[in-house]
Every structure is written in structure tokens, then in C-alpha cells.
Write an enzyme that holds these catalytic residues in place. Structure first.
Site, PDB file in Angstrom:
ATOM      1  N   ARG A 146       0.750  -1.255  -0.071  1.00 30.00           N
ATOM      2  CA  ARG A 146      -0.073  -0.040  -0.271  1.00 30.00           C
ATOM      3  C   ARG A 146       0.622   1.352   0.013  1.00 30.00           C
ATOM      4  NH1 ARG A 146      -5.413  -1.230   1.429  1.00 30.00           N
ATOM      5  NH2 ARG A 146      -5.873  -3.210   0.830  1.00 30.00           N
ATOM      6  N   HIS A 175      -0.857  -4.644   5.357  1.00 26.18           N
ATOM      7  CA  HIS A 175      -0.369  -3.341   6.093  1.00 26.18           C
ATOM      8  C   HIS A 175       0.580  -4.005   7.224  1.00 26.18           C
ATOM      9  CE1 HIS A 175      -4.328  -0.859   5.122  1.00 26.18           C
ATOM     10  NE2 HIS A 175      -3.238  -0.268   4.465  1.00 26.18           N
ATOM     11  N   CYS A 269      -7.105  -1.715  13.029  1.00 32.77           N
ATOM     12  CA  CYS A 269      -7.521  -1.138  11.897  1.00 32.77           C
ATOM     13  C   CYS A 269      -8.673  -0.061  12.148  1.00 32.77           C
ATOM     14  CB  CYS A 269      -8.129  -2.131  10.857  1.00 32.77           C
ATOM     15  SG  CYS A 269      -7.059  -3.094  10.253  1.00 32.77           S
TER      16      CYS A 269
HETATM   17  N1  ARG Z   1     -10.614  -3.122   3.233  1.00 31.36           N
HETATM   18  C1  ARG Z   1      -9.514  -2.142   4.019  1.00 31.36           C
HETATM   19  C2  ARG Z   1      -8.745  -2.157   2.873  1.00 31.36           C
HETATM   20  O1  ARG Z   1      -8.267  -3.199   2.275  1.00 31.36           O
HETATM   21  C3  ARG Z   1      -9.207  -2.796   5.127  1.00 31.36           C
HETATM   22  C4  ARG Z   1      -8.253  -1.864   6.032  1.00 31.36           C
HETATM   23  C5  ARG Z   1      -7.652  -2.308   7.194  1.00 31.36           C
HETATM   24  N2  ARG Z   1      -6.969  -1.319   7.931  1.00 31.36           N
HETATM   25  C6  ARG Z   1      -5.829  -1.541   8.554  1.00 31.36           C
HETATM   26  N3  ARG Z   1      -5.406  -0.552   9.413  1.00 31.36           N
HETATM   27  N4  ARG Z   1      -5.184  -2.576   7.966  1.00 31.36           N
HETATM   28  O2  ARG Z   1      -7.989  -1.066   2.693  1.00 31.36           O
END
Ligand code: ARG
Length: 276
Positions: A146, A175, A269
Site C-alpha cells: 500500500r 499493512h 484498523c
Molecule cells: N478493506 C480495507 C482495505 O483493504 C481494510 C483496511 C484495514 N485497515 C488496516 N489498518 N489494516 O483497505
């Protein structure tokens, strides 16, 4: 050996109710658009989490959920705040891009934060973590899925803190906050297999006392926890890891967030820590 008594410290958090939570796109391996989501159940579980943080004595600010932004419940992704400086998020996928403005508006509406707009893709505390008492105050930052490494440098410049880049290599742990967690002001827990060999060596060098999670812990999203230094709020699927935390002197507090796992997230999250 009797573990040292752990100290909690009052925290300030930011959360957003999953009123519009559904899984209608898939941007991580956990999201299945064919499996129905019980939004009412998600709201109920999320509210129990919110109440848990309040009952532990912490301050919880809320963002207003917006229709059409189903992942807004994952408030950790909207920024990274250190000592009152809020480094804004720039989401990787267009489906989440508009969430950034809601977070920005929150920081800009409050005097205790100075907002720094990002130019580089980064998903806030999803990929950044901060340890005030480790090595004089350092941030850890994930990349590979990401957040762009260029955002790590941008964060270091915005925050005036060393930022240690760690490479994530397993798409299930896309993440940093599903692969590594901050347990208190100086120590972490992590799942080594989520990181490149070189990054595993970096982590081991910086944190020789880290609590090590195994693959089953990581798959349960055990590392996606929120600790106040003593009380560790962790999902109910993670009982094995909770026992490891107890052995290390922490106090696990279990909450059921199973419905939010369909979005690919758990406790951490849902909670951004603000460090005013
Ligand atoms: N559906 C979200 C995404 O893929 C989930 C994010 C989860 N958040 C986190 N802090 N890991 O972006």
C-alpha cells in the site's frame, strides 16, 4: 520469572462507526464480495469496541460515517499523528480515496493538530507505527503493498523522527498493522514471516525483546491490537496470542470483531491513535 508490571497511559483515539460497512469491492485477500455482510452486527461489535476503549479511561473522537465509503470504519488508515503533527493519508485504491478528506477535516478543525498534506501514497497508521521511548522516539513503516517508500521519507521530514522502512512480503499481511504492533512505549510484537529476510534482521536488531507471533496468531489478526501500555485490546479469535501477552506481563481485553474481519481488519484498523 515474574514479568514486570506494565503501566497504562491515557490515550486519545479516533474511530468511525461501520454504518455503511459492506464488502462490495475486494482490495485485499480477506475481502470476499460474494459473502454477505451483517452491517447491524458490525455496528454492534464496533460499538462494544468503542465502549471498551472508553471504559479503559481513554478519549475517543468520532468521525461521521459517509455513504459510499464502506471502509471508513478502518479509521487507522486516515493519518499518522506524532506529537501533534498529523501526516495525512493518500489511499492506494480509488475506492477509498475520499476518506482522506474526512480525516483531514477532522485535524484541521482542531487546534491541537498541525496537518501536513501528503504527496506520496500512504495509508496512515495502517503502515506507520510510533514508539516514543524506543531509540529516542522512532517510527516504523511498512511498504510493499500500500504505502510507497517515498512516503516514509516524507513522514520523516514532516515529523522530524527517524522512520525505519520495513518490507512486507505476504499479501495476507498487506499493512504493517496486521504484521507488527506496538505493545508499549518501547516494545513491539510481530510475525517475522510477514517481512523480508532483511527487514526481519532490522526488527531483531532494534527490538531484541519483541514478543514473537506465529502464523496462526497473524492469521487470527492477533497483531491488529491496540495497547495502552498495559491493557491490550485484541480480538476473541486470538486467545493463543493473548496467553503469550499475559506471560509477558500485559493484560489482554478480548472483543469480538468477527464481522469486520470480512473487510480485512480488526481492532487496530478501527482505531487511529492521536498523539496531540
Ligand atoms: N478493506 C480495507 C482495505 O483493504 C481494510 C483496511 C484495514 N485497515 C488496516 N489498518 N489494516 O483497505
Amino acid at each position: 520469572m515474574i514479568p514486570t508490571a506494565r503501566q497504562s497511559r491515557p490515550r486519545t483515539y479516533l474511530m468511525c462507526a461501520p454504518e455503511h460497512f459492506v464488502v462490495e469491492y475486494a482490495i485485499n485477500p480477506w475481502m470476499d464480495t460474494t459473502a454477505p455482510v451483517d452491517t447491524a452486527l458490525a455496528v454492534k461489535q464496533w460499538d462494544a469496541l468503542r465502549q471498551t476503549m472508553v471504559d479503559l479511561g481513554h478519549t475517543v473522537h468520532l468521525l461521521t460515517p459517509q455513504a459510499g465509503l464502506p471502509d471508513m470504519v478502518f479509521a487507522a488508515n486516515g493519518g499518522f499523528v506524532v506529537d501533534g503533527v498529523a501526516y495525512g493519508a493518500k489511499f492506494r485504491y480509488p475506492q477509498r480515496a475520499d476518506e482522506a478528506a474526512a480525516h483531514r477535516a477532522f485535524y484541521e478543525s482542531r487546534d491541537e493538530y498541525a496537518f501536513v498534506a501528503p504527496t506520496q501514497t500512504n495509508e496512515g497508521e495502517g503502515d506507520f507505527a510510533y514508539l516514543p521511548d524506543a531509540h529516542g522516539g522512532i517510527a516504523l513503516a511498512g511498504y510493499g503493498f500500500r504505502t510507497e517508500p517515498a512516503a516514509h521519507a516524507e513522514a520523516a521530514e514532516a515529523l522530524g523522527r527517524p522512520v525505519i522502512s520495513l518490507k512486507l512480503v505476504d499479501p495476507r499481511f498487506y499493512h504493517l498493522d496486521v504484521a507488527l504492533t506496538v505493545l508499549d512505549d518501547e516494545n513491539i510484537a510481530y510475525y517475522p514471516g510477514a517481512f523480508s529476510d532483511a527487514s526481519q534482521r532490522v526488527i531483531a536488531q532494534l527490538f531484541p525483546n519483541a514478543v514473537v507471533a506465529d502464523e496462526a496468531d497473524a492469521l487470527a489478526f492477533a497483531l491488529n491490537l491496540v495497547s495502552d501500555g498495559r491493557n491490550v485490546v485484541i480480538n476473541t479469535e486470538s486467545t493463543a496470542f493473548a496467553a503469550k501477552l499475559t506471560a509477558a506481563g500485559y493484560h489482554p481485553v478480548l472483543v469480538d470483531l468477527a464481522e469486520l474481519k470480512r473487510g480485512g481488519g480488526s481492532v487496530k484498523c478501527c482505531i487511529a491513535e492521536l498523539r496531540p
